[in-house]
Scaffold this motif. Structure first.
Motif, PDB file in Angstrom:
ATOM      1  N   SER B  43      43.726  59.811  12.486  1.00  0.00           N
ATOM      2  CA  SER B  43      44.282  58.476  13.327  1.00  0.00           C
ATOM      3  C   SER B  43      44.807  59.119  14.539  1.00  0.00           C
ATOM      4  O   SER B  43      44.784  58.407  15.817  1.00  0.00           O
ATOM      5  N   GLU B  82      45.063  50.887  10.803  1.00  0.00           N
ATOM      6  CA  GLU B  82      45.197  51.331   9.462  1.00  0.00           C
ATOM      7  C   GLU B  82      46.127  50.448   8.627  1.00  0.00           C
ATOM      8  O   GLU B  82      45.932  50.018   7.423  1.00  0.00           O
ATOM      9  N   ASP B 158      40.268  52.086  12.161  1.00  0.00           N
ATOM     10  CA  ASP B 158      41.121  53.054  11.273  1.00  0.00           C
ATOM     11  C   ASP B 158      41.078  52.793  10.047  1.00  0.00           C
ATOM     12  O   ASP B 158      42.073  51.832   9.625  1.00  0.00           O
ATOM     13  N   GLU B 159      40.306  53.164   9.176  1.00  0.00           N
ATOM     14  CA  GLU B 159      40.266  52.909   7.499  1.00  0.00           C
ATOM     15  C   GLU B 159      40.298  51.477   7.268  1.00  0.00           C
ATOM     16  O   GLU B 159      41.143  51.021   6.842  1.00  0.00           O
TER      17      GLU B 159
END
Ligand SMILES: Nc1ncnc2c1ncn2[C@@H]1O[C@H](COP(=O)(O)OP(=O)(O)OP(=O)(O)O)[C@@H](O)[C@H]1O
Ligand SMILES: [Mg+2]
Lengths: 292, 363
Positions: B43, B82, B158-159
């Protein structure tokens, strides 16, 4: 996702508790509303009717309170002869002006304190709060000297400034807490979406609306009810409602009717304000925005 | 669209080092996945690319432009966070409209783009809801929607699908890949799920503890991991590691363990010559590169500890003589029972040897 419904479980204890709550609230309402009611009715009575009281304990004669011919002469007197129109206007300008200035400067300052790390930040923050630690009377004399030097005594600008010196630290203090609770991610998303830092700040303002609402009320209340600043710094050209009401208490003639009317005039706007802004005071706006 | 060049980038948070001397070059239109365990600095890397985090040292270029000192809004990127980072007071529609509004797109364009994205993400029926009224997966899809309504130079994810259920995740993997291919936009995709990285990316950057371990195509990462850590991290079920000795006998090399002695193919032996002097090597072999039989004619003898039928195939945990246990993937009709003696054969063309001291692969 959590819903807003509260789950209630009924037990014998909760029943007793419920009854107790109702009784308590009833007493509390009586205690709070009775003086307001007396003030409200008295403002519409002439002096003679206002002092007609049933004997102590004679509850059957309670109707005596409501047995009068309404008159608006106190209000007429207040606004036409005693110049309360100006005082009312002064109160609104001073309270509103200082609230707006405090909330604008305060939210920007609180945002900066919440988001940026810099050397001496805890000290700065403490200094800001510490300005609220001294009682008003303690700063009044030097403040008066400064304001007179700047020719601000008796002006609305001076009064707004005086209220702001007291409201601004308070605003920063309250609003910083609210900004601290807003996740960084939301303004970061906004900046990635293409906004400037300032636009991102504006984008999260709705999330601190409860804080701003609460603060605006407190700020206006403080200025609206203030007596000390208004009578000393506002004296003369910028007199507000509280000092004006006190002037109705004259040694040889206490004008009860007008005082009651002035009381109503002072109280009602604040009640309406409270009702209006109530929904902003409901927090929980950020729920569900960010993965917990 | 642009290429991305990360040159000698470091990230410090106070004294903690989150990213160490990172170098990644990502071509125009390429899908690059950053893969690593939790806390490895994925991240942080992405946030530096987005301009949300100060770059402690090093340079980042988009195309020929150095972006170190550009604000996020001037980098022309779209990011999926995220933790969703939706605007809680705005509806799904307004959330997705925000990046377009900020760029003064016409109301008509906004409507069209959102309709397109919403259809692809299957959130058309949710457009008037607020984030609070959405499930986790729906929020995540809204966040993706907000990123894809624009046509930015670079996607930073991000994820983005980590919190969907397995089925939806599998479908989103495919759809995101198709979307990226169709738009042709450079994509940097952070994940801790090696399956996601393997199945979607053109190239994978494997990170651990802030250090880039290997950067290559999924095949390179899978078939030629540069070190033991990458070998163990990529692949499910994970690679088996067996410590053994390397000896030379009559011109041939043998990997020797108390349970087996297997000849090393000659093309590998050349590269292993340096390992002869060391005190043993670590052999790595994936569970599907082992063949199990109930007879005793295999190269390594042992006994079955437990079998786990998975439907399509069966995992067998084998105790090798000499206290090693090894995971084998075999057919669904494998009939071994607990404690049955068995033997293993190695697919020697696809095994790996790592240095015991440094973990670096010999080939
Ligand atoms: N704001 C911060 N302040 C201090 N340390 C931080 C901060 N953000 C991250 N770190 C540290 O930097 C390291 C890398 O963090 P990062 O968030 O990049 O990890 P990650 O690979 O994204 O992990 P995850 O998969 O859990 O999201 C971690 O050790 C973390 O504790
Ligand atoms: Mg992360």
């Amino acid at each position: 996702m959590a819903s807003r419904d509260v789950v209630v479980y009924k037990t014998p204890l909760s029943r007793i508790w419920n009854i107790f709550t109702v009784v308590f609230i009833a007493f509390y309402l009586l205690w709070t509303l009775l003086p307001l009611m007396i003030m409200f009715f008295s403002s519409f009575k002439d002096l003679l009717a206002a002092f007609q009281l049933p004997p102590v304990g004679a509850f059957s004669k309670i109707g005596l309170f409501f047995d009068f011919t309404p008159t608006t002469k106190h209000y007429y007197n207040l606004f036409v002869n005693l110049g309360f129109t100006t005082y009312f206007f002064n109160s609104i300008v001073a309270a509103g002006g200082s609230a707006i200035i405090s909330v604008v400067l305060g939210s920007m300052c609180a945002y900066a304190l919440s988001r940026y790390d810099f050397r001496g930040k805890p000290d700065l923050f403490f200094w800001i709060i510490s300005t609220r630690m001294a009682p008003v009377v303690a700063v009044l004399v030097p403040l008066y000297a400064i304001f007179r030097g700047a020719d601000l005594i008796g002006t609305k600008a001076g009064l707004i400034l005086a209220f702001t010196t007291f409201n601004l630290p308070f605003a920063i203090w309250i609003l910083k807490g609210f900004f601290d609770n807003v996740p960084y991610a939301i303004e970061e998303a906004s900046m990635v979406d293409g906004s400037t830092r300032f636009q991102a700040f504006r984008a999260i303002l709705p999330l601190v609306a409860p804080g701003i609402g609460a603060f605006v009320i407190l700020c206006i209340l403080f200025a609206w009810n203030d007596f000390l600043f208004s009578s000393i710094i506002g004296s003369g050209g910028a007199k507000t409602l509280p000092p004006a009401t006190v002037e109705l208490v004259q040694p040889q003639n206490i004008q009860w009717g007008s005082i009651m009317a002035a009381g109503v005039v002072t109280t009602l706007p604040m009640m309406f304000l409270g009702l209006l802004i109530r929904r902003y005071l409901v927090t929980g706006l950020t729920m569900g925005a960010v993965r917990e | 669209m642009a290429s991305v060049t990360i040159t000698n980038v470091w990230k410090y948070y106070g004294k903690t080092v989150a990213v160490k001397d990172l170098n990644i070059t990502c071509n125009d239109g390429e899908f690059v996945s950053v893969l690593g365990p939790s806390g490895c600095g994925k991240s942080s890397t992405l946030r530096m690319l987005a301009g949300l985090e100060h770059i402690s040292a090093g340079d980042i270029h988009f195309g020929d432009t150095r972006v170190n000192d550009l604000e996020p809004k001037d980098r022309d990127i779209a990011m999926v966070f995220e933790n969703y980072a939706l605007y809680p007071h705005k509806t799904v529609y307004e959330n997705m409209a925000n990046p377009l509004r900020l760029r003064n797109e016409s109301e008509e364009t906004i409507k069209k783009r959102i309709a397109f994205a919403a259809e692809m993400l299957e959130i058309e029926h949710l457009l008037q809801r607020k984030p609070m009224e959405l499930s986790g997966g729906q929020k995540q899809r809204t966040a993706i929607g907000r990123a894809i309504v624009r046509e930015p130079k670079l996607f930073l994810f991000d994820e983005p699908i980590a919190h969907l259920d397995a089925k939806l995740r599998a479908r989103m993997r495919g759809e995101l890949k198709i979307m990226q291919r169709r738009l042709g936009t450079t994509m940097i995709y952070v994940t801790h799920d090696q399956l996601e990285a393997m199945s979607m990316a053109d190239r994978i950057a494997v990170m651990n503890n802030g250090v880039l371990q290997q950067f290559g195509t999924p095949q390179e990462i899978y078939n030629h991991p540069v070190n033991e850590w990458v070998a163990g991290f990529v692949g499910e079920p994970p690679m088996n590691f067996i410590d053994c000795d390397l000896i030379e006998e009559g011109g041939s090399f043998y990997a020797v363990h108390s349970a087996f002695k297997v000849a090393v193919p000659s093309d590998q032996a050349v590269k292993l010559r340096g390992a002869l002097k060391s005190s043993g090597v670590r052999m790595g072999i994936r569970p599907d590169q082992l063949a199990i039989s109930l007879g005793q004619d295999g190269a390594a003898k042992g006994s079955i500890k437990i079998t786990e039928p998975l439907g399509g195939d069966t995992l067998v945990d084998v105790d090798l003589k000499g206290a090693n246990h090894v995971l084998v993937k075999t057919d669904a009709d494998f009939r071994g029972q607990m404690n049955d003696p068995c033997s293993l054969n190695f697919d020697t063309s696809r095994w790996h040897f790592f240095s015991k001291e440094t973990g670096v692969a010999y080939f």
